[in-house]
Design a protein around this motif. Structure first.
Motif, PDB file in Angstrom:
ATOM      1  N   TYR A 139      -3.728  -9.165  88.916  1.00  0.00           N
ATOM      2  CA  TYR A 139      -2.981 -10.241  88.265  1.00  0.00           C
ATOM      3  C   TYR A 139      -2.961 -11.489  89.141  1.00  0.00           C
ATOM      4  O   TYR A 139      -3.169 -12.614  88.653  1.00  0.00           O
ATOM      5  CB  TYR A 139      -1.547  -9.806  87.957  1.00  0.00           C
ATOM      6  CG  TYR A 139      -0.746 -10.931  87.341  1.00  0.00           C
ATOM      7  CD1 TYR A 139      -0.833 -11.212  85.984  1.00  0.00           C
ATOM      8  CD2 TYR A 139       0.055 -11.748  88.143  1.00  0.00           C
ATOM      9  CE1 TYR A 139      -0.134 -12.280  85.424  1.00  0.00           C
ATOM     10  CE2 TYR A 139       0.756 -12.811  87.597  1.00  0.00           C
ATOM     11  CZ  TYR A 139       0.662 -13.072  86.240  1.00  0.00           C
ATOM     12  OH  TYR A 139       1.338 -14.121  85.688  1.00  0.00           O
ATOM     13  N   ALA A 142      -6.232 -13.312  88.924  1.00  0.00           N
ATOM     14  CA  ALA A 142      -6.384 -13.993  87.633  1.00  0.00           C
ATOM     15  C   ALA A 142      -5.472 -15.217  87.552  1.00  0.00           C
ATOM     16  O   ALA A 142      -5.876 -16.278  87.052  1.00  0.00           O
ATOM     17  CB  ALA A 142      -6.076 -13.025  86.491  1.00  0.00           C
ATOM     18  N   PHE A 143      -4.246 -15.076  88.059  1.00  0.00           N
ATOM     19  CA  PHE A 143      -3.292 -16.189  88.015  1.00  0.00           C
ATOM     20  C   PHE A 143      -3.794 -17.353  88.864  1.00  0.00           C
ATOM     21  O   PHE A 143      -3.711 -18.521  88.464  1.00  0.00           O
ATOM     22  CB  PHE A 143      -1.922 -15.721  88.501  1.00  0.00           C
ATOM     23  CG  PHE A 143      -0.860 -16.782  88.436  1.00  0.00           C
ATOM     24  CD1 PHE A 143      -0.199 -17.049  87.245  1.00  0.00           C
ATOM     25  CD2 PHE A 143      -0.524 -17.528  89.558  1.00  0.00           C
ATOM     26  CE1 PHE A 143       0.781 -18.034  87.167  1.00  0.00           C
ATOM     27  CE2 PHE A 143       0.442 -18.509  89.497  1.00  0.00           C
ATOM     28  CZ  PHE A 143       1.100 -18.765  88.300  1.00  0.00           C
ATOM     29  N   TRP A 146      -6.602 -19.160  87.122  1.00  0.00           N
ATOM     30  CA  TRP A 146      -6.080 -19.983  86.019  1.00  0.00           C
ATOM     31  C   TRP A 146      -5.429 -21.257  86.544  1.00  0.00           C
ATOM     32  O   TRP A 146      -5.724 -22.361  86.080  1.00  0.00           O
ATOM     33  CB  TRP A 146      -5.076 -19.176  85.203  1.00  0.00           C
ATOM     34  CG  TRP A 146      -4.326 -19.986  84.178  1.00  0.00           C
ATOM     35  CD1 TRP A 146      -4.858 -20.762  83.192  1.00  0.00           C
ATOM     36  CD2 TRP A 146      -2.906 -20.103  84.072  1.00  0.00           C
ATOM     37  NE1 TRP A 146      -3.855 -21.351  82.456  1.00  0.00           N
ATOM     38  CE2 TRP A 146      -2.651 -20.966  82.968  1.00  0.00           C
ATOM     39  CE3 TRP A 146      -1.829 -19.555  84.765  1.00  0.00           C
ATOM     40  CZ2 TRP A 146      -1.355 -21.288  82.580  1.00  0.00           C
ATOM     41  CZ3 TRP A 146      -0.542 -19.886  84.370  1.00  0.00           C
ATOM     42  CH2 TRP A 146      -0.306 -20.743  83.294  1.00  0.00           C
ATOM     43  N   ARG A 332      -9.131 -18.556  81.081  1.00  0.00           N
ATOM     44  CA  ARG A 332      -8.414 -18.041  82.254  1.00  0.00           C
ATOM     45  C   ARG A 332      -6.995 -17.607  81.860  1.00  0.00           C
ATOM     46  O   ARG A 332      -6.483 -16.601  82.358  1.00  0.00           O
ATOM     47  CB  ARG A 332      -8.335 -19.114  83.338  1.00  0.00           C
ATOM     48  CG  ARG A 332      -9.674 -19.533  83.930  1.00  0.00           C
ATOM     49  CD  ARG A 332     -10.280 -18.465  84.784  1.00  0.00           C
ATOM     50  NE  ARG A 332     -11.462 -18.938  85.486  1.00  0.00           N
ATOM     51  CZ  ARG A 332     -12.247 -18.164  86.216  1.00  0.00           C
ATOM     52  NH1 ARG A 332     -11.995 -16.866  86.323  1.00  0.00           N
ATOM     53  NH2 ARG A 332     -13.311 -18.658  86.827  1.00  0.00           N
ATOM     54  N   VAL A 336      -5.183 -14.031  82.289  1.00  0.00           N
ATOM     55  CA  VAL A 336      -3.883 -13.858  82.950  1.00  0.00           C
ATOM     56  C   VAL A 336      -2.954 -13.022  82.077  1.00  0.00           C
ATOM     57  O   VAL A 336      -2.279 -12.096  82.558  1.00  0.00           O
ATOM     58  CB  VAL A 336      -3.242 -15.232  83.263  1.00  0.00           C
ATOM     59  CG1 VAL A 336      -1.770 -15.071  83.652  1.00  0.00           C
ATOM     60  CG2 VAL A 336      -3.992 -15.916  84.401  1.00  0.00           C
ATOM     61  N   ARG A 339      -4.132  -9.398  82.139  1.00  0.00           N
ATOM     62  CA  ARG A 339      -3.772  -8.742  83.404  1.00  0.00           C
ATOM     63  C   ARG A 339      -2.259  -8.568  83.517  1.00  0.00           C
ATOM     64  O   ARG A 339      -1.778  -7.565  84.047  1.00  0.00           O
ATOM     65  CB  ARG A 339      -4.272  -9.576  84.590  1.00  0.00           C
ATOM     66  CG  ARG A 339      -5.772  -9.842  84.606  1.00  0.00           C
ATOM     67  CD  ARG A 339      -6.562  -8.617  84.918  1.00  0.00           C
ATOM     68  NE  ARG A 339      -7.992  -8.914  85.028  1.00  0.00           N
ATOM     69  CZ  ARG A 339      -8.920  -8.011  85.278  1.00  0.00           C
ATOM     70  NH1 ARG A 339      -8.581  -6.738  85.425  1.00  0.00           N
ATOM     71  NH2 ARG A 339     -10.198  -8.350  85.354  1.00  0.00           N
TER      72      ARG A 339
END
Length: 530
Positions: A139, A142-143, A146, A332, A336, A339
């Motif tokens: 996570y 991914a965060f 983004w 993205r 997020v 995830r």
């Protein structure tokens, strides 16, 4: 790797202390005001805690704390002016390096560290520590991807005009450098050639003068050497050595003729080629201009050229990508949320299990009616920690609704929850220190706290500053902190108690006296089955 020994010099009321520490459960007791927490303060200095000159014993210039872990050591010296010197294995290191080193070996739960449990971030971190998978890291990655894409898009939109100006400037600078195409080291030979061309008349005059002396004057070097050859020719027929010398003189004459021929050529070239001279001067001027603007050396000019090229590449890519970044940001964001959903499911799955384990310990610690759970509240927008907030909900009394731990737990209840967390989740370091974790606890709860500390000490070295006899009686090693007046000054000392001394201290903690009844109770605590 446990803490074997602690040496303290000139810290508050401690003048000198050499303390050998045992394995397992170590309890520190003493009268109120004896300075029990100074031991924890000393360890805190090794953990890199902020300090001030007030800790330095009055009348002295500095304090020194040294901890020993088998063959390794860490120390910190603090002067009365507040300056610190930190060392690892005798080598000076930064305070940050010392703190990083000791934090792998030592954890301190201060008197008020239970307050950290009130932080939702800490409560979430507790839950995440129990996750078996990689959901948290996935996570976070991914965060970050983004937010990086979103920030880049925002930056592009906000700086379009500035980007256009920057493109124009960098393109001009790159073209200016590339038009010259400088080569490192080319200036020295160019300067040498310029000096030669600028002084051709002087060079020609000198060459003509030398030529006159060598071959063109009425009496010249070549004719004199020729006379020498004639003079030696007859005698050379009869003497091999003279014959050899004759050959050498002839060779010298040929060399002089060759030099004279070269000088004749130099003497004739008295006027420089104006185009070549202009070319060299122009080249040197262009190189000088580049060095002035982008130098000071050609190496610096070429380095700057590479930097400009890289910046242009990025700016042109930003220009191309501006149209596609919107789609990337949306993609993205979808990743997020995906995830985040996986992380939420993992948290929701493990939360009841962790809450159940914590609750079992909390109830053993004298709160039989306590209830505890983790609440996961969805967020409108993804955050750096996930797509929901995690909070620990708690109730100590029957019939009461669950509430936020920060709102409903008393100081004693908070201490017991913290102890439950410490024993259930364990510690990441081989030595764990509790500074009066038993605050606000008494009665049967004290026995339960003692049992939990003893259980933790089966896996770790546990150092506990306590005022409860039940806890001290469970320790493998019992140290008494005492305050004396020596030479008109207060001095704190620490010693390990044995046999009758320990029984007397437990009795004092129970009743404040050394009565026979207190002694009997102390013996019962010390001999009680574990």
């Amino acid at each position: 790797m446990r803490l074997n020994r602690l040496e303290v010099r000139r810290l508050a009321t401690i003048e000198s202390l050499d303390l050998d520490l045992g394995d397992g459960f170590c309890a520190f007791t003493g009268e109120t005001g004896a300075g029990k927490s100074i031991i924890v303060d000393a360890l805190g200095l090794l953990m890199g805690t902020r300090t001030n000159a007030d800790l330095v014993r009055s009348g002295t210039e500095d304090l020194l704390v040294t901890g020993f872990w088998n063959d390794e050591s860490a120390s910190r010296r603090v002067t009365s002016a507040g300056r610190s010197t930190t060392r690892l294995e005798g080598e000076v290191v930064s305070l940050k390096e010392l703190a990083a080193w000791t934090s792998e070996r030592l954890t301190i739960h201060w008197q008020h560290s239970a307050q950290t449990l009130l932080s939702p971030a800490h409560q979430r971190a507790m839950l995440d520590r129990t996750l078996a998978g990689s959901e948290v890291e996935a996570y976070k990655e991914a965060f970050k991807a983004w937010t990086d894409a979103r920030s880049r898009l925002d930056r592009l939109r906000a700086n379009e005009r500035e980007r256009a100006r920057q493109l124009d400037l960098l393109e001009y600078q790159l073209q200016e450098i590339d038009a010259v195409t400088p080569v490192v080291g080319e200036e020295d030979p160019l300067n040498a050639e310029l000096a030669r061309l600028s002084n051709l008349e002087t060079i020609a005059t000198g060459a003509a003068g030398a030529l006159e002396l060598l071959s063109e004057a009425d009496v010249n070097a070549v004719s004199l050497v020729t006379d020498a050859v004639r003079a030696m020719t007859q005698s050379a027929k009869y003497d091999a050595n003279v014959a050899q010398l004759l050959e050498e003189v002839k060779a010298a004459r040929e060399a002089l003729k060759a030099v004279a021929g070269e000088l004749a050529s130099v003497a004739e070239d008295s006027a420089p080629d104006p185009e070549e001279l202009a070319r060299i001067e122009s080249r040197l001027a262009a190189l000088s201009k580049l060095r002035t603007k982008y130098g000071p050396t050609l190496e610096d000019v070429l380095k700057y050229r590479d930097e400009v090229s890289a910046q242009l590449t990025e700016l042109r890519r930003d220009e191309r990508d501006a149209g596609s970044l919107d789609a990337e940001v949306e993609a993205r964001l979808r990743d997020v949320r995906k995830r985040g959903e996986a992380l939420s499911k993992a948290r929701a799955k493990i939360a009841p299990t962790l809450a159940s384990k914590l609750l079992a310990v909390v109830r053993e610690l004298g709160m039989p009616h306590a209830r505890l759970s983790f609440a996961l509240a969805p967020l409108d927008e993804p955050a750096s920690h996930g797509v929901e907030n995690v909070e620990l909900m708690f109730s100590a009394n029957p019939g009461e609704q669950l509430g936020h731990l920060a709102d409903v737990a008393s100081g004693g209840e908070l201490s017991r929850v913290m102890l439950a967390v410490s024993t259930v989740l364990g510690a990441d370091t081989p030595t764990v220190v509790f500074d009066e974790v038993d605050a606000g606890i008494g009665g049967s709860a004290a026995n339960a706290v003692a049992a939990q500390l003893a259980a933790l000490a089966e896996q770790r070295q546990v150092l506990v500053v306590t005022h409860l006899a039940q806890i001290a009686a469970r320790a493998n090693h019992h140290y008494k902190v005492e305050k004396h007046v020596e030479g008109g000054r207060t001095v704190t000392r620490v010693r390990e108690l044995v046999d009758d001394e320990r029984e007397a201290e437990i009795a004092r903690m129970l009743s404040g006296s050394d009565s026979s009844a207190a002694r009997q109770h102390a013996r019962e605590l010390l001999t009680a089955p574990r």
